[in-house]
Design a protein around this motif. Structure first.
Motif, PDB file in Angstrom:
ATOM      1  N   LEU A 128     -24.804 -20.511  12.824  1.00 35.76           N
ATOM      2  CA  LEU A 128     -26.263 -20.428  12.763  1.00 35.76           C
ATOM      3  C   LEU A 128     -26.817 -19.639  13.945  1.00 35.76           C
ATOM      4  CD1 LEU A 128     -27.218 -24.056  11.673  1.00 35.76           C
ATOM      5  CD2 LEU A 128     -26.468 -22.127  10.292  1.00 35.76           C
ATOM      6  N   LEU A 129     -26.162 -19.784  15.102  1.00 33.33           N
ATOM      7  CA  LEU A 129     -26.702 -19.141  16.311  1.00 33.33           C
ATOM      8  C   LEU A 129     -26.594 -17.626  16.254  1.00 33.33           C
ATOM      9  CD1 LEU A 129     -25.460 -21.545  19.109  1.00 33.33           C
ATOM     10  CD2 LEU A 129     -27.766 -21.301  18.201  1.00 33.33           C
ATOM     11  N   GLN A 130     -25.687 -17.102  15.427  1.00 30.73           N
ATOM     12  CA  GLN A 130     -25.558 -15.650  15.375  1.00 30.73           C
ATOM     13  C   GLN A 130     -26.705 -15.002  14.600  1.00 30.73           C
ATOM     14  OE1 GLN A 130     -22.011 -14.526  13.178  1.00 30.73           O
ATOM     15  NE2 GLN A 130     -22.335 -16.157  11.715  1.00 30.73           N
ATOM     16  N   LEU A 131     -27.512 -15.812  13.895  1.00 29.94           N
ATOM     17  CA  LEU A 131     -28.625 -15.253  13.121  1.00 29.94           C
ATOM     18  C   LEU A 131     -29.760 -14.852  14.056  1.00 29.94           C
ATOM     19  CD1 LEU A 131     -28.690 -17.883  10.255  1.00 29.94           C
ATOM     20  CD2 LEU A 131     -27.584 -15.655  10.256  1.00 29.94           C
ATOM     21  N   PRO A 132     -30.555 -13.879  13.660  1.00 28.73           N
ATOM     22  CA  PRO A 132     -31.704 -13.510  14.493  1.00 28.73           C
ATOM     23  C   PRO A 132     -32.844 -14.522  14.376  1.00 28.73           C
ATOM     24  CG  PRO A 132     -31.660 -12.155  12.517  1.00 28.73           C
ATOM     25  CD  PRO A 132     -30.434 -13.018  12.461  1.00 28.73           C
ATOM     26  N   ASN A 133     -33.693 -14.544  15.360  1.00 25.82           N
ATOM     27  CA  ASN A 133     -34.933 -15.339  15.396  1.00 25.82           C
ATOM     28  C   ASN A 133     -34.737 -16.847  15.494  1.00 25.82           C
ATOM     29  OD1 ASN A 133     -36.250 -12.896  14.967  1.00 25.82           O
ATOM     30  ND2 ASN A 133     -36.217 -13.181  12.749  1.00 25.82           N
ATOM     31  N   VAL A 134     -33.499 -17.317  15.647  1.00 26.71           N
ATOM     32  CA  VAL A 134     -33.326 -18.772  15.656  1.00 26.71           C
ATOM     33  C   VAL A 134     -33.623 -19.338  17.041  1.00 26.71           C
ATOM     34  CG1 VAL A 134     -31.631 -18.821  13.809  1.00 26.71           C
ATOM     35  CG2 VAL A 134     -30.870 -18.581  16.157  1.00 26.71           C
ATOM     36  N   ASP A 135     -34.044 -20.588  17.041  1.00 30.07           N
ATOM     37  CA  ASP A 135     -34.313 -21.287  18.303  1.00 30.07           C
ATOM     38  C   ASP A 135     -33.070 -22.104  18.656  1.00 30.07           C
ATOM     39  OD1 ASP A 135     -35.068 -23.160  20.242  1.00 30.07           O
ATOM     40  OD2 ASP A 135     -37.181 -22.875  19.682  1.00 30.07           O
ATOM     41  N   GLN A 136     -32.458 -21.727  19.767  1.00 34.19           N
ATOM     42  CA  GLN A 136     -31.167 -22.312  20.099  1.00 34.19           C
ATOM     43  C   GLN A 136     -31.226 -23.836  20.251  1.00 34.19           C
ATOM     44  OE1 GLN A 136     -29.284 -19.683  22.824  1.00 34.19           O
ATOM     45  NE2 GLN A 136     -27.590 -21.072  23.179  1.00 34.19           N
ATOM     46  N   THR A 137     -32.240 -24.304  20.955  1.00 34.42           N
ATOM     47  CA  THR A 137     -32.278 -25.749  21.222  1.00 34.42           C
ATOM     48  C   THR A 137     -32.488 -26.537  19.939  1.00 34.42           C
ATOM     49  OG1 THR A 137     -34.566 -25.349  21.835  1.00 34.42           O
ATOM     50  CG2 THR A 137     -32.995 -25.704  23.630  1.00 34.42           C
ATOM     51  N   ILE A 138     -33.319 -26.015  19.033  1.00 37.10           N
ATOM     52  CA  ILE A 138     -33.555 -26.741  17.784  1.00 37.10           C
ATOM     53  C   ILE A 138     -32.290 -26.771  16.935  1.00 37.10           C
ATOM     54  CG2 ILE A 138     -34.839 -26.664  15.603  1.00 37.10           C
ATOM     55  CD1 ILE A 138     -37.250 -25.750  17.190  1.00 37.10           C
ATOM     56  N   VAL A 139     -31.597 -25.621  16.874  1.00 33.92           N
ATOM     57  CA  VAL A 139     -30.376 -25.549  16.071  1.00 33.92           C
ATOM     58  C   VAL A 139     -29.353 -26.554  16.579  1.00 33.92           C
ATOM     59  CG1 VAL A 139     -28.394 -24.096  15.545  1.00 33.92           C
ATOM     60  CG2 VAL A 139     -30.678 -23.192  15.293  1.00 33.92           C
ATOM     61  N   GLN A 140     -29.234 -26.671  17.898  1.00 34.25           N
ATOM     62  CA  GLN A 140     -28.232 -27.576  18.465  1.00 34.25           C
ATOM     63  C   GLN A 140     -28.472 -29.020  18.053  1.00 34.25           C
ATOM     64  OE1 GLN A 140     -25.588 -26.587  19.575  1.00 34.25           O
ATOM     65  NE2 GLN A 140     -25.695 -24.920  21.057  1.00 34.25           N
ATOM     66  N   GLU A 141     -29.724 -29.361  17.773  1.00 39.65           N
ATOM     67  CA  GLU A 141     -30.010 -30.765  17.435  1.00 39.65           C
ATOM     68  C   GLU A 141     -29.726 -31.077  15.969  1.00 39.65           C
ATOM     69  OE1 GLU A 141     -34.060 -31.011  18.555  1.00 39.65           O
ATOM     70  OE2 GLU A 141     -33.594 -30.857  20.696  1.00 39.65           O
ATOM     71  N   GLN A 142     -29.555 -30.019  15.153  1.00 38.79           N
ATOM     72  CA  GLN A 142     -29.405 -30.241  13.715  1.00 38.79           C
ATOM     73  C   GLN A 142     -27.983 -30.630  13.345  1.00 38.79           C
ATOM     74  OE1 GLN A 142     -32.125 -30.096  11.724  1.00 38.79           O
ATOM     75  NE2 GLN A 142     -33.275 -29.648  13.588  1.00 38.79           N
ATOM     76  N   LYS A 143     -27.862 -31.162  12.149  1.00 45.64           N
ATOM     77  CA  LYS A 143     -26.540 -31.557  11.673  1.00 45.64           C
ATOM     78  C   LYS A 143     -25.823 -30.394  10.967  1.00 45.64           C
ATOM     79  CE  LYS A 143     -26.946 -36.093  12.452  1.00 45.64           C
ATOM     80  NZ  LYS A 143     -26.245 -36.522  13.656  1.00 45.64           N
ATOM     81  N   ILE A 144     -26.598 -29.410  10.568  1.00 44.41           N
ATOM     82  CA  ILE A 144     -26.000 -28.346   9.755  1.00 44.41           C
ATOM     83  C   ILE A 144     -25.175 -27.397  10.619  1.00 44.41           C
ATOM     84  CG2 ILE A 144     -26.557 -26.327   8.347  1.00 44.41           C
ATOM     85  CD1 ILE A 144     -28.885 -28.038   7.280  1.00 44.41           C
ATOM     86  N   VAL A 145     -23.989 -27.067  10.149  1.00 44.03           N
ATOM     87  CA  VAL A 145     -23.082 -26.212  10.893  1.00 44.03           C
ATOM     88  C   VAL A 145     -22.826 -24.908  10.147  1.00 44.03           C
ATOM     89  CG1 VAL A 145     -20.776 -26.026  11.863  1.00 44.03           C
ATOM     90  CG2 VAL A 145     -21.989 -28.206  11.935  1.00 44.03           C
ATOM     91  N   ARG A 146     -22.670 -25.013   8.828  1.00 40.19           N
ATOM     92  CA  ARG A 146     -22.223 -23.871   8.043  1.00 40.19           C
ATOM     93  C   ARG A 146     -23.391 -23.084   7.450  1.00 40.19           C
ATOM     94  NH1 ARG A 146     -17.422 -23.001   9.625  1.00 40.19           N
ATOM     95  NH2 ARG A 146     -16.078 -24.804   9.620  1.00 40.19           N
ATOM     96  N   LEU A 147     -23.183 -21.796   7.318  1.00 44.18           N
ATOM     97  CA  LEU A 147     -24.189 -20.930   6.688  1.00 44.18           C
ATOM     98  C   LEU A 147     -24.409 -21.315   5.238  1.00 44.18           C
ATOM     99  CD1 LEU A 147     -23.565 -17.227   7.725  1.00 44.18           C
ATOM    100  CD2 LEU A 147     -25.597 -18.603   8.080  1.00 44.18           C
ATOM    101  N   GLY A 148     -23.309 -21.600   4.532  1.00 43.54           N
ATOM    102  CA  GLY A 148     -23.403 -21.934   3.112  1.00 43.54           C
ATOM    103  C   GLY A 148     -24.272 -23.155   2.891  1.00 43.54           C
TER     104      GLY A 148
END
Lengths: 198, 639
Positions: free
Chosen positions: B349-369
């Motif tokens: 998820l972190l390799q995508l543009p425009n993402v907020d790193q701290t928010i992504v880290q808190e989520q359960k989702i790992v995979r792009l699919g």
């Protein structure tokens, strides 16, 4: 007409050349070659001196030397133990060198490593052979005919140490992997998976 | 005239000589330059390229500085100067008169008869001429004119004799002159002003500098370069460093991204690039890059830009040392550097543009699919994106990252039905490229997997792989250079889990599947199948049997699910024609592979997975000694 003049000129020049000219020429060439060869050899020897050893410090060997040369002499048991340690380390290094030999040769043939490293590898192998010989000679000093029993013993020590290292590393590996996978351990020892849906 | 060499006194020959040399060298260069200029203008867009421009202005500047200018190159300057001098030479030749030194002797011309006139006619013609030109017949002439007319008459007689008399004729035919052999002269196409007069010491000095200075300099610099850089393009010292690291590596310690980065930071390339920086400072540059720290320093961009070649070298070494763990982690490190993402479980998820790193880290989702199964609002929440336009950008990238799906993998010997003993083989891997938005299974018809055995493919089985379109440039807005990534395949032996082959890099694969809709993907008729072929350098074993391999195929630039699958080399003697048995049984229900496949609810892979019962045979081959070898690591020093 112009050609005739130039031939005359060159003839005059040739007549001016003294006997010393070829001698000077030969001396200059020879000195240059000698200076080059001296420098080349000096550099080569310096490179040999400065060659980095393949392995890090051999502590068991240093320890054995220190104990052997210390005054007053320590108990013979201590000396034997130090020799065993030194031998085990030597076995480990020999095995390691033998293990990487096909890799190094393949890399050298592929052109992935330079001549320097290959030479270093060969020097390391030779040094290790010398070290084994030295240890054998040292063993003979303590007890003649000890060698047939001594070498298998060294091997056993070496393998045992390897196993021990593996065993004691398990806990560290676990912690490292947990950190890598961002898994935490709760107070009651249960693993907490951060990305697992509840 | 004497027989010595003479130089070009009237400057007639050397311009022509120089001109021909120049033309011969310049024309190929010019053709190449012109064709290059035309081919670069019509670069076609590659399917699946992510065109989103998210590159930081400073990185953009760095990239454009690194790109060599196409017009102002040394080669173009050489071509321009070359053509200018050609023009000057042509002008020079056109204005100088050609003075022929030795006039050619042509008896027909002298007598004024046509070539091939009969002897009889010549005789009568000569008689007429002799009456007219005989010196005794000429009167009222000055001394000078008399001499000239005599000379002319002698020539005429010579010409006449050359055509009628036996010996003179022979001389003429052999040497081109009735008097026999003429003085030969050899010319050297060097202008005379260089050889004689004031400039001759200059020429001598030039010779000395060329032979004694310039030539040895170029040879020695070429030689020292081959000595200081290995064939893989890394510094010899760095190669030594990597070998030492691998030699002294302790298998009990887990290799992580930071471990690899520490090793890289000690490379000699950085010592040359930044003589004043310590290893720690270089490591810090890497860390700043991974954490996308701003402002970006120029040193950081320079340091990161050369890491791919170093990592390629490290992978080469690690694979040669048969170390699976380090090889894998080196590829991972490359991904981290390309995408500028720190070590984390959320890399996809972190390799995508425009993402907020701290928010992504808190989520359960790992995979792009998994992410793309959600609705737009939920995706926004997961990635911390507020703007709809930005979300579109992000999804555009997310759906265009190629994911590989394994269809079939098998060992093949070109031209054989089975894998024969002691033959050269390769692993043929059939994959389907899919986007993260594609879910479920796809239907691939058998004939898409078939390869026709023609004479061409027998000669070069890798032709099919190379015929695939090139991969587009990777989406790597934080990487200092533009990258055309690819896939790397690491092949290891199951019995000792060590790498057996040098890594195979692939940069050709069609990404046309990324444009398919979910329905088209499920239907499978429009899905294209990609091919990787991993060459196996050592010949297949002489003994019949099954040998288990493991293949890992990783993207070098994107975080996706890597392919990691077993392949079995079933070595058997070629069957007699009537006994060919093409059926490969599915895994037994009681075998491990079968059970796993059932649990996943998958169709069993068409990898020949039918040999679990034979595993034990090969386990027994392991000798104790071999096993211990790998365990003995350098740890006694505790450092």
């Amino acid at each position: 007409m112009a050609d005739n003049q130039t031939t005359e000129q060159t003839e005059q020049v040739i007549s001016k050349i003294s006997v010393f000219t070829p001698i000077i020429y030969v001396t200059v060439v020879l000195t240059a070659l000698v200076v080059f060869s001296i420098n080349y050899r000096k550099n080569k020897i310096n490179a040999l001196y400065n060659r980095q050893p393949f392995f890090k410090r051999n502590l068991p060997k240093e320890l054995h030397f220190e104990l052997r040369d210390s005054d007053p002499k320590p108990n013979e048991k201590v000396l034997k133990a130090a020799l065993l340690r030194r031998g085990a380390e030597s076995i480990r290094r020999t095995i390691k060198l033998k293990e990487v030999q096909p890799f190094i040769t393949a890399l050298y043939q592929k052109g992935s490593i330079g001549d320097d490293l290959y030479e270093r590898y060969q020097t390391a192998t030779k040094l290790e052979e010398l070290e084994v010989q030295e240890i054998v000679a040292e063993t003979e000093k303590y007890k003649a005919g000890w060698i047939p029993k001594f070498v298998p013993l060294l091997q056993e020590i070496c393998f045992n140490e390897a196993l021990r290292r593996r065993y004691s590393a398990i806990e560290d590996r676990k912690l490292d992997l947990l950190d890598q996978w961002e898994i935490k351990i709760s107070k009651d020892g249960i693993l907490e998976f951060p990305n697992k849906e509840k | 005239m004497d027989s010595r060499y003479n130089y070009d006194e009237h400057s007639q020959t050397w311009p022509v000589f120089t001109l021909s040399v120049l033309v011969v060298t310049l024309i190929p260069f010019t053709i190449q330059a012109v064709s290059n200029a035309f081919s670069s203008t019509k670069e076609e867009p590659i399917v699946g390229e992510i065109k989103l421009d998210k590159v930081d202005s400073q990185i953009k500047k760095f990239r454009s500085n690194r790109k060599p200018s196409k017009i102002f190159t040394k080669k173009n300057l050489f071509i321009l100067l070359g053509w200018l001098s050609i023009g000057a030479l042509i002008y020079h030749i056109s204005i100088t008169e050609v003075k022929t030194q030795v006039s050619a002797f042509d008896p027909y011309d002298l007598l004024g008869v046509e070539y091939g006139t009969s002897e009889k006619d010549i005789k009568s013609h000569f008689r007429k001429l002799s009456i007219k030109f005989h010196p005794d017949k000429q009167r009222n002439l000055s001394e000078d004119e008399k001499l000239k007319s005599e000379e002319h008459f002698v020539l005429l007689t010579k010409a006449y004799k050359a055509l009628t008399e036996e010996t003179t004729r022979e001389n003429y035919e052999k040497y081109g002159h009735p008097d026999g052999p003429q003085q030969a002269s050899h010319g050297i196409a060097l202008p005379k002003f260089l050889i004689e007069g004031k400039s001759s010491p200059l020429l001598l000095a030039l010779y000395i500098v060329l032979i004694g200075g310039v030539l040895p300099y170029f040879v020695s610099s070429w030689w020292s370069k081959t000595k200081t850089y290995t064939k893989k393009g890394i510094h010899v010292e760095t190669a030594n460093l990597f070998v030492e690291k691998l030699l002294n590596h302790k298998p009990s310690i887990i290799v992580r991204v930071d471990t690899i980065l520490t090793w890289l930071s000690e490379a000699t390339e950085f010592k040359i690039l930044f003589p004043n920086k310590s290893n720690e400072e270089i490591f810090q540059l890497f860390q700043n890059h991974l954490n996308r720290k701003t402002p970006i320093s120029d040193d950081q961009l320079k340091a990161v830009a050369i890491t791919p070649s170093l990592i390629a070298g490290l992978i080469d070494f690690a694979a040669s040392f048969r170390n699976t763990e380090i090889s894998n982690m080196a590829v991972e490190t490359l991904k981290h550097l390309v995408q500028a993402v720190p070590e984390s479980t959320k890399n996809e998820l972190l390799q995508l543009p425009n993402v907020d790193q701290t928010i992504v880290q808190e989520q359960k989702i790992v995979r792009l699919g998994k992410l793309l199964t959600l609705g737009n609002e939920e995706i926004k929440k997961t990635l911390g994106i507020k703007d709809d336009l930005k979300l579109k950008e992000t999804l555009d990238v997310a759906t265009n990252i190629p994911i590989l799906k394994l269809i079939k993998a098998e060992f093949k010997v070109p031209g054989e039905v089975v894998v024969t003993p002691e033959s050269t083989c390769y692993i043929s891997v059939k994959v389907v490229v899919k986007s993260a938005k594609h879910h479920g299974e796809t239907q691939i018809s058998e004939d898409k997997l078939k390869e026709n055995d023609t004479l061409e493919t027998l000669r070069d089985p890798y032709q099919i792989v190379n015929a695939q379109p090139s991969l587009p440039k990777s989406f790597a807005p934080f990487f200092p250079t533009e990258r055309r990534g690819g896939f790397v395949a690491l092949t290891s032996l199951q019995k000792d889990t060590k790498i057996t082959e040098s890594p195979a890099f692939f940069q050709k694969l069609s990404l046309s599947n990324l444009e398919l809709t979910q329905e088209q993907y499920k239907d499978g008729s429009k899905v294209s199948v990609g091919t990787f072929k991993i060459p196996i350098t050592s010949p297949t074993p002489a003994q019949e049997g099954k040998y288990q391999f493991r293949v890992v195929i990783k993207s070098t630039d994107y975080f996706t699910q890597d392919l990691d699958f077993p392949v079995i080399m079933h070595v058997q003697n070629p069957p007699r024609l009537e006994e060919v048995n093409y059926d490969i049984p599915d895994p037994d229900e009681d075998s491990l592979a079968g059970a796993v496949a059932q649990m996943k609810g998958e169709k069993v892979k068409r990898v020949d997975d039918d040999s679990d019962d034979e595993d034990s045979e090969f386990e027994e081959e392991l000798s104790d000694f071999e096993d211990i070898n790998t365990d003995t690591e350098d740890e006694a020093e505790g450092n």
